[in-house]
Design a protein around this motif. Structure first.
Motif, PDB file in Angstrom:
ATOM      1  N   GLY A  18       0.820  -1.198   0.000  1.00 51.82           N
ATOM      2  CA  GLY A  18       0.000   0.000   0.000  1.00 51.82           C
ATOM      3  C   GLY A  18       0.858   1.254   0.000  1.00 51.82           C
ATOM      4  N   ARG A  19       0.328   2.328   0.566  1.00 50.50           N
ATOM      5  CA  ARG A  19       1.022   3.615   0.518  1.00 50.50           C
ATOM      6  C   ARG A  19       1.984   3.826   1.685  1.00 50.50           C
ATOM      7  NH1 ARG A  19      -1.155   7.361  -2.893  1.00 50.50           N
ATOM      8  NH2 ARG A  19      -0.355   9.050  -1.572  1.00 50.50           N
ATOM      9  N   SER A  20       1.769   3.075   2.774  1.00 53.20           N
ATOM     10  CA  SER A  20       2.565   3.422   3.953  1.00 53.20           C
ATOM     11  C   SER A  20       3.247   2.243   4.639  1.00 53.20           C
ATOM     12  CB  SER A  20       1.668   4.132   4.981  1.00 53.20           C
ATOM     13  OG  SER A  20       0.582   3.294   5.350  1.00 53.20           O
ATOM     14  N   GLN A  21       2.769   1.041   4.428  1.00 53.18           N
ATOM     15  CA  GLN A  21       3.303  -0.093   5.177  1.00 53.18           C
ATOM     16  C   GLN A  21       4.541  -0.667   4.481  1.00 53.18           C
ATOM     17  OE1 GLN A  21       0.442  -3.055   6.155  1.00 53.18           O
ATOM     18  NE2 GLN A  21       1.871  -4.322   7.312  1.00 53.18           N
ATOM     19  N   VAL A  22       5.655  -0.737   5.192  1.00 53.92           N
ATOM     20  CA  VAL A  22       6.916  -1.289   4.683  1.00 53.92           C
ATOM     21  C   VAL A  22       7.310  -2.471   5.568  1.00 53.92           C
ATOM     22  CG1 VAL A  22       9.345  -0.846   4.201  1.00 53.92           C
ATOM     23  CG2 VAL A  22       7.644   0.959   3.823  1.00 53.92           C
ATOM     24  N   PHE A  23       7.736  -3.551   4.954  1.00 58.81           N
ATOM     25  CA  PHE A  23       8.121  -4.724   5.750  1.00 58.81           C
ATOM     26  C   PHE A  23       9.306  -5.427   5.090  1.00 58.81           C
ATOM     27  CE2 PHE A  23       5.163  -6.240   2.607  1.00 58.81           C
ATOM     28  CZ  PHE A  23       5.625  -7.499   2.238  1.00 58.81           C
ATOM     29  N   MET A  24       9.977  -6.288   5.878  1.00 58.97           N
ATOM     30  CA  MET A  24      11.146  -7.031   5.426  1.00 58.97           C
ATOM     31  C   MET A  24      10.767  -8.517   5.281  1.00 58.97           C
ATOM     32  SD  MET A  24      14.512  -6.936   4.781  1.00 58.97           S
ATOM     33  CE  MET A  24      15.217  -5.534   5.678  1.00 58.97           C
ATOM     34  N   THR A  25      11.049  -9.095   4.121  1.00 55.50           N
ATOM     35  CA  THR A  25      10.784 -10.515   3.908  1.00 55.50           C
ATOM     36  C   THR A  25      11.839 -11.351   4.635  1.00 55.50           C
ATOM     37  OG1 THR A  25      12.138 -10.638   1.901  1.00 55.50           O
ATOM     38  CG2 THR A  25       9.815 -10.020   1.635  1.00 55.50           C
ATOM     39  N   PRO A  26      11.568 -12.633   4.872  1.00 49.69           N
ATOM     40  CA  PRO A  26      12.572 -13.503   5.507  1.00 49.69           C
ATOM     41  C   PRO A  26      13.813 -13.628   4.619  1.00 49.69           C
ATOM     42  CG  PRO A  26      10.394 -14.518   5.576  1.00 49.69           C
ATOM     43  CD  PRO A  26      10.285 -13.342   4.667  1.00 49.69           C
ATOM     44  N   ARG A  27      14.928 -13.923   5.246  1.00 51.67           N
ATOM     45  CA  ARG A  27      16.156 -14.170   4.488  1.00 51.67           C
ATOM     46  C   ARG A  27      15.980 -15.422   3.630  1.00 51.67           C
ATOM     47  NH1 ARG A  27      21.221 -13.770   8.469  1.00 51.67           N
ATOM     48  NH2 ARG A  27      19.985 -15.270   9.672  1.00 51.67           N
ATOM     49  N   ARG A  28      16.651 -15.433   2.483  1.00 55.27           N
ATOM     50  CA  ARG A  28      16.426 -16.493   1.492  1.00 55.27           C
ATOM     51  C   ARG A  28      17.675 -17.362   1.326  1.00 55.27           C
ATOM     52  NH1 ARG A  28      15.966 -13.428  -3.428  1.00 55.27           N
ATOM     53  NH2 ARG A  28      17.054 -11.819  -2.245  1.00 55.27           N
ATOM     54  N   PRO A  29      17.557 -18.682   1.512  1.00 57.85           N
ATOM     55  CA  PRO A  29      18.698 -19.566   1.274  1.00 57.85           C
ATOM     56  C   PRO A  29      18.805 -19.931  -0.206  1.00 57.85           C
ATOM     57  CG  PRO A  29      16.876 -20.837   2.166  1.00 57.85           C
ATOM     58  CD  PRO A  29      16.415 -19.409   2.107  1.00 57.85           C
ATOM     59  N   VAL A  30      19.990 -19.857  -0.761  1.00 58.33           N
ATOM     60  CA  VAL A  30      20.241 -20.253  -2.143  1.00 58.33           C
ATOM     61  C   VAL A  30      21.599 -20.941  -2.209  1.00 58.33           C
ATOM     62  CG1 VAL A  30      18.897 -18.369  -3.155  1.00 58.33           C
ATOM     63  CG2 VAL A  30      21.348 -18.064  -2.749  1.00 58.33           C
ATOM     64  N   GLN A  31      21.821 -21.657  -3.292  1.00 57.61           N
ATOM     65  CA  GLN A  31      23.148 -22.183  -3.600  1.00 57.61           C
ATOM     66  C   GLN A  31      23.712 -21.372  -4.751  1.00 57.61           C
ATOM     67  OE1 GLN A  31      22.813 -26.566  -4.105  1.00 57.61           O
ATOM     68  NE2 GLN A  31      24.246 -26.623  -2.404  1.00 57.61           N
ATOM     69  N   THR A  32      24.881 -20.785  -4.531  1.00 52.36           N
ATOM     70  CA  THR A  32      25.516 -19.972  -5.563  1.00 52.36           C
ATOM     71  C   THR A  32      27.014 -19.955  -5.293  1.00 52.36           C
ATOM     72  OG1 THR A  32      25.441 -17.825  -6.674  1.00 52.36           O
ATOM     73  CG2 THR A  32      25.256 -17.804  -4.282  1.00 52.36           C
ATOM     74  N   SER A  33      27.762 -19.277  -6.146  1.00 47.24           N
ATOM     75  CA  SER A  33      29.204 -19.213  -5.925  1.00 47.24           C
ATOM     76  C   SER A  33      29.516 -18.310  -4.733  1.00 47.24           C
ATOM     77  CB  SER A  33      29.908 -18.684  -7.179  1.00 47.24           C
ATOM     78  OG  SER A  33      29.608 -17.309  -7.372  1.00 47.24           O
ATOM     79  N   ALA A  34      30.673 -18.549  -4.125  1.00 43.68           N
ATOM     80  CA  ALA A  34      31.082 -17.724  -2.992  1.00 43.68           C
ATOM     81  C   ALA A  34      31.184 -16.258  -3.402  1.00 43.68           C
ATOM     82  CB  ALA A  34      32.421 -18.221  -2.444  1.00 43.68           C
ATOM     83  N   SER A  35      31.720 -15.989  -4.598  1.00 38.59           N
ATOM     84  CA  SER A  35      31.879 -14.620  -5.056  1.00 38.59           C
ATOM     85  C   SER A  35      30.531 -13.935  -5.243  1.00 38.59           C
ATOM     86  CB  SER A  35      32.665 -14.597  -6.371  1.00 38.59           C
ATOM     87  OG  SER A  35      32.808 -13.286  -6.852  1.00 38.59           O
ATOM     88  N   GLU A  36      29.592 -14.626  -5.863  1.00 41.14           N
ATOM     89  CA  GLU A  36      28.276 -14.024  -6.092  1.00 41.14           C
ATOM     90  C   GLU A  36      27.559 -13.794  -4.769  1.00 41.14           C
ATOM     91  OE1 GLU A  36      24.079 -14.880  -8.451  1.00 41.14           O
ATOM     92  OE2 GLU A  36      25.804 -16.201  -8.755  1.00 41.14           O
TER      93      GLU A  36
END
Length: 618
Positions: free
Chosen positions: A95-113
């Motif tokens: 909406g116009r005013s509500q801001v929230f943070m999503t949960p942290r996301r686990p992924v498999q990727t390179s160490a550099s990325e």
């Protein structure tokens, strides 16, 4: 007559127990990032063909980085290793005013990325199960099936502590109940081995069947190889009776591979060209050499109704008299379940004839035409010129021939690496991880030195910059498995002509019955072609393999090329293995050397009951 000279072996000479220094792992330090995030991916291939990269000096590294094929700032091979990365949550607005943070996301990727994206990771060689769980536990608790399976794998691996198979089984069960095929296979493997759960062959096979999807398609599930032998099962496991009966009933039927004449197995009558001979030799017998495999146990092998002697490796030899006239020949095998396999040959005929009239190939080709096999890519590596290890005679020639055959006969887009360093290999694997999609298939062929790190029992590939007494530039099978698990490609097969490469594999594969009708064969192919697969075809288990003896190629590469060049229909990985295994076993025996190829899914690489398929371009 003296035995042929035994070719050189691939692997370090005079194997010995590795010192403790070999097990040391380096935790990649964080490198200051001066550049912004580059766009990953983009297909490298501009046209079908072979691209040759790399060399003893690591040439090509700058081009790879500048072109965006590897992450910006990845200046060391360690930066390209795949890790479990916990990315920050996303800031979203509602909406116009509500801001929230999503949960942290686990992924498999390179160490550099992971570093570039602001993620958190711990290198596995320095991790215990607690740090690994930090990445996946929260998502698993939320009920995400893939995260639940990853938590199960963490407990099964142990990662710094003794494995907890019971906890692993409980997490696998949660993911399997949500329909995740790889979790079904992991749970089935625990039941088959009796780890953390009661040893139960019937339960194991039930999970394998469910994962394959074949039963839902109205097809029978047959396993390609037996499970643990009774003497390998845990104490208290059922070694006889109902469990073994269930296992035998699920075994694939017998199969017959012909080595001389060299002809891949088909269901049609195959014509063997019998060249004209001098008048005095017209009645001379023709030699027939082959191998029979019967997972449920062989009762007998018959050539024109006459039982033949079969040795412990399944090899047989028969003298066939043709009297100078064309004749039809029937080779039959019967197993302990009463199932029968046949090969029908017509001795004589025109040189150009490959199949007799009335064969089933035309109908089969039309039936399988509905299967979408996707696009095919290959990474072919041939390492011959080593800086610190003995040179290999045939590895480069093997790679060149395999690359040409895959490109010209099967329509693969091929990357060819000659004398590749550790960085070269990991760079290209990382690029493939970033660019391949679920519509792609990847075959990775490696010819070069290999070794077993006896400290932690990991198979290793040795690039050309590898050193005898330091593992710094070795590439662990674990690192390869992590890359394959993180790939989106539908099917991946690793073909490794290297010493000790068998440490990569495990058992449990579905097998295609050659006696299926065309429609059922097409349904089988369609079902398994849609399933994700990660398999390995390796040249010699945990023993050194022959570096020559295959007509200018290694014994393993010679057999691979023979089968690929003579095949003219859809060839699944399991049948490729059967045909190759017969040829390798027979050729290695002439050098008084035992070499037993292996084929199985790669553990912890995300296998989901499919298989790899090679489809002739024409």
């Amino acid at each position: 007559m003296s035995a042929p000279r035994r070719p050189d072996r691939r692997g370090l000479p005079s194997p010995r127990v590795r010192s403790h220094a070999r097990s040391r792992a380096r935790l990649p330090s964080r490198v200051a990032r001066a550049s912004a995030l580059l766009t990953l991916g983009g297909l490298l291939w501009l046209a079908a063909g072979c691209n040759t990269w790399g060399g003893p000096s690591g040439a090509g590294r700058l081009d790879l980085v500048e072109s965006g094929y590897v992450p910006a700032g990845a200046v060391r091979a360690e930066d390209l290793l795949v890790v479990d990365c916990l990315l920050p949550g996303q800031v979203r607005k509602l909406g116009r005013s509500q801001v929230f943070m999503t949960p942290r996301r686990p992924v498999q990727t390179s160490a550099s990325e992971c570093e570039i994206r602001g993620g958190e990771y711990v290198a596995y060689d320095r991790a215990d199960y607690r740090t690994a769980l930090r990445v996946w536990q929260e998502a698993a608790d939320r009920g995400e099936a893939e995260a639940q399976n990853r938590v199960g794998e963490i407990y099964e691996k142990g990662l710094g502590v003794e494995p907890d198979y019971a906890l692993a089984a409980s997490w696998y069960r949660k993911a399997a109940d949500q329909g995740l095929a790889r979790a079904m296979l992991n749970l089935g493997a625990l039941h088959e081995a009796g780890r953390g759960v009661e040893q139960d062959t019937a339960e194991a096979i039930a999970w394998y069947r469910r994962a394959s999807g074949l039963v839902d398609a109205g097809l029978q599930y047959e396993i390609a190889a037996p499970g643990p032998r009774p003497d390998e099962r845990p104490s208290g496991a059922r070694a006889e009776g109902l469990a073994d009966e269930i296992l035998l009933a699920a075994m694939a039927p017998p199969s017959i591979q012909l080595i001389e004449p060299s002809m891949p197995e088909t269901r049609a009558i195959q014509v063997v060209y019998d060249p004209p001979r001098a008048a005095g030799d017209a009645k001379a017998p023709r030699t027939l050499v082959g191998r029979v495999t019967a997972p449920a146990g062989l009762v007998g092998l018959f050539v024109d109704g006459i039982e033949q002697d079969v040795d412990g490796a399944g090899l047989f030899r028969s003298e066939i008299r043709t009297d100078g006239a064309a004749r039809e020949l029937v080779i039959a095998a019967v197993d302990r379940q009463g199932r029968r396999a046949e090969r029908r040959l017509r001795i004589g005929g025109e040189r150009s004839a490959r199949k007799a009239p009335g064969g089933s190939h035309a109908a089969s080709d039309r039936a399988t035409g509905r299967v979408d096999f996707g696009r095919f890519h290959a990474l072919v590596i041939g390492n011959s010129r080593y800086a610190h290890l003995p040179q290999l005679k045939t590895a480069r020639a093997d790679a060149d021939a395999v690359a040409a055959t895959l490109r010209d006969r099967y329509g693969f887009r091929v990357k060819l690496l000659h004398d590749a360093t550790r960085y070269d290999i990991l760079s290209v694997l990382n690029e493939l991880r970033a660019t391949l999609t679920e519509e792609d298939n990847l075959l990775v062929y490696y010819a070069g030195h290999g070794e077993l790190d006896e400290v932690n029992m990991r198979g290793q590939w040795l690039p050309v910059d590898a050193e005898r007494d330091s593992t710094a530039n070795w590439i662990s099978n674990v690192a390869i498995t992590d890359v394959l698990n993180a790939m989106n490609a539908r099917h991946v097969m690793v073909v490794s002509d290297s010493c000790y490469s068998g440490a990569l594999t495990r058992s449990a594969l579905a097998s295609l019955d050659a006696a299926l009708s065309d429609e059922k064969r097409a349904a089988w192919l369609e079902t398994l072609a849609a399933k994700r697969s990660r398999t390995a075809l390796t040249s010699g288990g945990l023993a050194p393999v022959l570096d020559a003896g295959g007509g200018g190629h290694s014994v393993f590469a010679g057999a691979l090329l023979d089968v690929l060049r003579s095949n003219d229909e859809v060839l699944e990985g399991q049948r490729l293995f059967q045909e190759m295994s017969a040829r390798v076993t027979y050729a290695a025996r002439s050098y008084q050397f035992e070499q037993l190829p292996q084929y199985a899914p790669i553990k912890f690489a995300g296998h989901e009951a499919g298989d790899f398929f090679l489809v002739p371009a024409n």
